[in-house]
Write a protein that holds these residues in place. Structure first.
Motif, PDB file in Angstrom:
ATOM      1  N   GLN A 391      43.638  40.408  41.937  1.00 19.38           N
ATOM      2  CA  GLN A 391      43.737  39.372  40.889  1.00 19.38           C
ATOM      3  C   GLN A 391      44.446  38.142  41.442  1.00 19.38           C
ATOM      4  OE1 GLN A 391      42.492  39.003  37.954  1.00 19.38           O
ATOM      5  NE2 GLN A 391      41.971  41.012  37.138  1.00 19.38           N
ATOM      6  N   MET A 392      45.514  38.371  42.202  1.00 11.62           N
ATOM      7  CA  MET A 392      46.300  37.243  42.727  1.00 11.62           C
ATOM      8  C   MET A 392      45.514  36.474  43.786  1.00 11.62           C
ATOM      9  SD  MET A 392      49.875  39.366  42.771  1.00 11.62           S
ATOM     10  CE  MET A 392      51.105  38.103  42.981  1.00 11.62           C
ATOM     11  N   ARG A 393      44.571  37.171  44.397  1.00 13.40           N
ATOM     12  CA  ARG A 393      43.714  36.506  45.386  1.00 13.40           C
ATOM     13  C   ARG A 393      42.445  35.927  44.760  1.00 13.40           C
ATOM     14  NH1 ARG A 393      43.689  41.105  50.195  1.00 13.40           N
ATOM     15  NH2 ARG A 393      45.602  40.465  51.280  1.00 13.40           N
ATOM     16  N   ASP A 398      34.050  39.269  37.218  1.00 11.65           N
ATOM     17  CA  ASP A 398      33.966  38.934  35.794  1.00 11.65           C
ATOM     18  C   ASP A 398      35.102  39.520  34.959  1.00 11.65           C
ATOM     19  OD1 ASP A 398      33.134  41.524  35.939  1.00 11.65           O
ATOM     20  OD2 ASP A 398      31.226  41.229  34.915  1.00 11.65           O
ATOM     21  N   ARG A 399      36.140  40.066  35.600  1.00 15.08           N
ATOM     22  CA  ARG A 399      37.366  40.393  34.876  1.00 15.08           C
ATOM     23  C   ARG A 399      38.552  39.618  35.480  1.00 15.08           C
ATOM     24  NH1 ARG A 399      36.828  43.985  38.737  1.00 15.08           N
ATOM     25  NH2 ARG A 399      38.666  44.754  39.839  1.00 15.08           N
ATOM     26  N   GLN A 400      38.236  38.541  36.194  1.00 16.51           N
ATOM     27  CA  GLN A 400      39.287  37.754  36.857  1.00 16.51           C
ATOM     28  C   GLN A 400      40.157  37.030  35.834  1.00 16.51           C
ATOM     29  OE1 GLN A 400      40.199  37.401  40.176  1.00 16.51           O
ATOM     30  NE2 GLN A 400      41.893  36.227  39.302  1.00 16.51           N
ATOM     31  N   PRO A 405      46.915  35.078  38.830  1.00 16.91           N
ATOM     32  CA  PRO A 405      48.362  35.249  38.647  1.00 16.91           C
ATOM     33  C   PRO A 405      49.134  34.895  39.921  1.00 16.91           C
ATOM     34  CG  PRO A 405      47.139  37.242  38.026  1.00 16.91           C
ATOM     35  CD  PRO A 405      46.172  36.325  38.695  1.00 16.91           C
ATOM     36  N   GLU A 406      50.307  34.295  39.715  1.00 16.96           N
ATOM     37  CA  GLU A 406      51.206  34.051  40.851  1.00 16.96           C
ATOM     38  C   GLU A 406      52.236  35.154  40.979  1.00 16.96           C
ATOM     39  OE1 GLU A 406      52.890  30.161  40.800  1.00 16.96           O
ATOM     40  OE2 GLU A 406      50.945  29.171  40.675  1.00 16.96           O
ATOM     41  N   VAL A 407      52.682  35.661  39.821  1.00 10.95           N
ATOM     42  CA  VAL A 407      53.655  36.759  39.820  1.00 10.95           C
ATOM     43  C   VAL A 407      53.092  37.912  38.998  1.00 10.95           C
ATOM     44  CG1 VAL A 407      55.951  37.505  39.072  1.00 10.95           C
ATOM     45  CG2 VAL A 407      55.648  35.238  40.107  1.00 10.95           C
ATOM     46  N   SER A 422      57.328  47.438  40.626  1.00  4.58           N
ATOM     47  CA  SER A 422      57.226  46.525  41.760  1.00  4.58           C
ATOM     48  C   SER A 422      56.883  45.131  41.260  1.00  4.58           C
ATOM     49  CB  SER A 422      56.143  46.983  42.743  1.00  4.58           C
ATOM     50  OG  SER A 422      56.520  48.198  43.358  1.00  4.58           O
ATOM     51  N   VAL A 423      57.462  44.135  41.904  1.00  4.85           N
ATOM     52  CA  VAL A 423      57.169  42.739  41.561  1.00  4.85           C
ATOM     53  C   VAL A 423      56.538  42.072  42.780  1.00  4.85           C
ATOM     54  CG1 VAL A 423      58.087  40.557  40.702  1.00  4.85           C
ATOM     55  CG2 VAL A 423      59.217  42.714  40.079  1.00  4.85           C
ATOM     56  N   LEU A 424      55.365  41.477  42.568  1.00  6.25           N
ATOM     57  CA  LEU A 424      54.618  40.822  43.651  1.00  6.25           C
ATOM     58  C   LEU A 424      54.508  39.324  43.373  1.00  6.25           C
ATOM     59  CD1 LEU A 424      51.582  43.315  43.917  1.00  6.25           C
ATOM     60  CD2 LEU A 424      53.871  43.546  44.917  1.00  6.25           C
ATOM     61  N   ARG A 425      54.521  38.532  44.427  1.00  4.52           N
ATOM     62  CA  ARG A 425      54.319  37.089  44.272  1.00  4.52           C
ATOM     63  C   ARG A 425      53.382  36.582  45.368  1.00  4.52           C
ATOM     64  NH1 ARG A 425      59.631  33.938  43.795  1.00  4.52           N
ATOM     65  NH2 ARG A 425      59.754  34.318  46.008  1.00  4.52           N
ATOM     66  N   ALA A 426      52.441  35.745  44.966  1.00  8.64           N
ATOM     67  CA  ALA A 426      51.518  35.166  45.953  1.00  8.64           C
ATOM     68  C   ALA A 426      52.320  34.361  46.959  1.00  8.64           C
ATOM     69  CB  ALA A 426      50.499  34.278  45.236  1.00  8.64           C
ATOM     70  N   HIS A 427      52.016  34.554  48.226  1.00 10.43           N
ATOM     71  CA  HIS A 427      52.775  33.898  49.286  1.00 10.43           C
ATOM     72  C   HIS A 427      52.486  32.405  49.295  1.00 10.43           C
ATOM     73  CE1 HIS A 427      55.010  33.781  53.039  1.00 10.43           C
ATOM     74  NE2 HIS A 427      54.068  33.008  53.544  1.00 10.43           N
ATOM     75  N   VAL A 428      53.552  31.599  49.377  1.00 13.94           N
ATOM     76  CA  VAL A 428      53.335  30.148  49.455  1.00 13.94           C
ATOM     77  C   VAL A 428      53.922  29.628  50.760  1.00 13.94           C
ATOM     78  CG1 VAL A 428      53.193  29.676  46.999  1.00 13.94           C
ATOM     79  CG2 VAL A 428      55.445  29.845  48.089  1.00 13.94           C
TER      80      VAL A 428
END
Lengths: 428, 132
Positions: A391-393, A398-400, A405-407, A422-428
């Protein structure tokens, strides 16, 4: 002193997940043993990360009930050759149904410590069948749902919890009765919210190619059974009660499957992928659930609080996507509030308003959840983390979730009880 | 030397004597029910057996229509969460409830309950039933 900080930042660089189904029936999985399933997920994760097994320093395999469901322990050896990890560090672990969320923590800590650079962590479970006694692993026979749950309830403390007539459905109904009383919500409205959560989960599952157990939305299924209103179908004998409140469609459907992910030190992540996902927080807590007398469990609050403190996020402001452990759908109501995705007493209404759908403003469990993607015991949390990563990528078709999401927060609850967040964040 | 004892066996053995027993922490006065070797409140390990009141409040319940095989003979039954007068909470069977009146029971929560020791195959266990 507790620092709640990683000494070295860590990122997810690859994920893999098999279709979830039944190795005795599902065409994509038919005839496969635990080895092929785990290898499928692990190799897919390696390909996603752009590396080969020679670059993986160590691995974890979560396998919750290997002796019952696979007539096997030493699961590390079972799969080592299959994923190119002979003579490397390999470990079997389990925290029941939160196992592969816990497995992410194990892998992250291995890298954060500086001992390893790249670690694979996956899980496997085959819940619908078990090997024939003394025969090769591919020769399996069905395991009834009643027998599966009887053995799964070895997860309940056998000294005190189980001997009182323990009911898994109680974990759902106790929490919901507490919630309904606390916030003055009728049980009728609670049931409507559970039904809406199941309908939303099914809508996600139909759009998830890895969810093989269902192909149609509940409204279409209702029409096939002669119901013009899906809500009437959801309160009919087609959806029997499993407790005082909970019904069959509010509970997990058991499946077979495997999942895997690969983490590495963040400072080398871009050597492998353009889209690393940083693991910025985690928390874990355990208890026996008869200690929990409120709708919002202390054990969940502890795990969420640890994770948010480490991630340095404000849950009410910063979370774009949440997966809660929905082997029973009360968690869409109770755990989402414990985890700060909704303000206290508001989640049930948000579900009824459609806000938790993948195209709502507070999406939950876009895999289809453990109700309709299904529940493959120790493998499912990894599937849910893989979903969050995809999802973050922006890879969920069709369920995007839009915008991606960023977090993301992934919460899982293992029988017994073990909670891992667990907490994930898209790498910036 | 740690003064360990077979707490689980002793707890069940007390039921044979008709006693509902728990542990009381000699440092902070908290109760452990069922018994465990460490106080949940102050983490002390000096605890003594005391007889519990057997009184508590049912705060939540569910119908268990499809229990595991060992409990099939009781099906369907009510299973509930009880907060004891002394503080600890425990979940077990709730007896003496009309299964057709679950909504009424829910509306009355929390409901006063009292312990009832039940015989099973080879051991006795603790259940609760509404008072009055």
């Amino acid at each position: 002193m507790l620092t709640y900080e990683l000494k070295r930042p860590v990122s997810i660089i690859g994920v893999g997940c098999t279709p979830f189904g039944n190795v005795l029936e599902t065409p994509e999985l038919k005839g496969m043993t635990e080895r092929e399933l785990f290898a499928w997920a692990a190799i897919e994760a390696m390909e996603d990360a752009g590396l080969e097994a020679s670059e993986v320093d160590a691995f974890y395999i979560a396998h919750c009930m290997p002796e019952t469901l696979s007539h096997q322990f030493s699961s590390f050896a079972m799969v080592a050759d299959w994923i190119g990890m002979r003579n490397k560090p390999g470990f079997h672990h389990e925290t029941a149904c939160s196992s592969t969320n816990t497995g992410l923590r194990h892998a992250v800590l291995d890298v954060a410590s500086g001992v390893y650079d790249v670690v694979l962590s996956g899980g496997i479970e085959t819940t619908n069948s078990h090997p024939m006694e003394g025969k090769p692993a591919h020769m399996r026979e069905p395991l009834s749902n009643a027998e599966l749950w009887y053995r799964t309830n070895y997860g309940a403390d056998q000294a005190y919890w189980y001997p009182g007539g323990m009911a898994v459905s109680a974990l759902c109904d106790f929490a919901l009765m507490g919630y309904a009383k606390k916030y003055g919500v009728s049980l009728k409205d609670i049931e409507r919210a559970l039904n809406a959560a199941s309908i939303a989960n099914r809508r996600n599952a139909v759009r998830n190619p890895l969810a093989t157990i269902t192909t149609k939305e509940l409204a279409d299924e209702a029409r096939e059974h002669g119901f013009s209103d899906v809500n009437d179908y959801m309160t009919s004998d087609f959806n029997p009660k499993l407790g005082t409140i909970m019904r069959a469609f509010h509970a997990a459907t058991v499946v077979d499957g495997a999942s895997a992910l690969i983490v590495c030190a963040t400072d080398i992540a871009k050597n492998f992928t353009d889209a690393p996902i940083d693991v910025i927080g985690f928390g874990s807590a355990v208890t026996i659930p008869y200690h929990e007398t409120e709708a919002q469990w202390e054990v969940e609050k502890s795990a969420f609080d640890q994770a948010y403190r480490m991630a340095k996020i404000n849950p009410y402001r910063d979370i774009d996507y949440m997966h809660v452990h929905d082997c029973m759908l009360n968690t869409h109501i109770t755990s989402t509030e414990t985890g700060g995705y909704f303000r206290p007493g508001t989640s049930w209404k948000a579900i009824l308003e459609g806000r938790t759908a993948f195209d709502g403003d507070k999406p939950i469990s876009t895999t289809g959840g453990r109700t309709w993607m299904g529940h493959a015991w120790s493998a499912s949390a990894g599937a849910e983390i893989a979903e969050a990563v995809r999802q973050m990528r922006g890879l969920c078709g069709d369920r995007q979730i839009d915008p991606a999401p960023e977090v993301s927060v992934i919460e899982n609850i293992g029988h017994g009880i073990h909670v891992n967040v667990s907490v994930l964040r898209a790498h910036v | 030397m740690v003064k360990m004892q077979p707490y689980v066996k002793n707890w069940y053995d007390f039921f044979e004597e008709g006693k509902v027993m728990g542990l009381k922490c000699n440092r902070c006065g908290s109760y452990e029910f069922p018994p465990v070797a460490t106080c949940h409140n102050c983490f002390g390990t000096d605890l003594s057996w005391v007889e519990m009141s057997g009184r508590g409040k049912l705060v939540a319940f569910t119908l268990n229509p499809y229990p595991d095989p060992p409990f099939a003979e009781y099906a369907p039954f009510i299973y509930g969460e009880v907060v004891l007068e002394e503080g600890p909470a425990y979940a077990t069977m709730i007896l003496g409830v009309d299964l057709d009146k679950q909504e009424e029971l829910y509306e009355r929560l929390p409901v006063d309950v009292t312990a009832v020791i039940q015989q099973r195959d080879g051991y006795k266990f603790i259940a609760f039933e509404p008072v009055g």
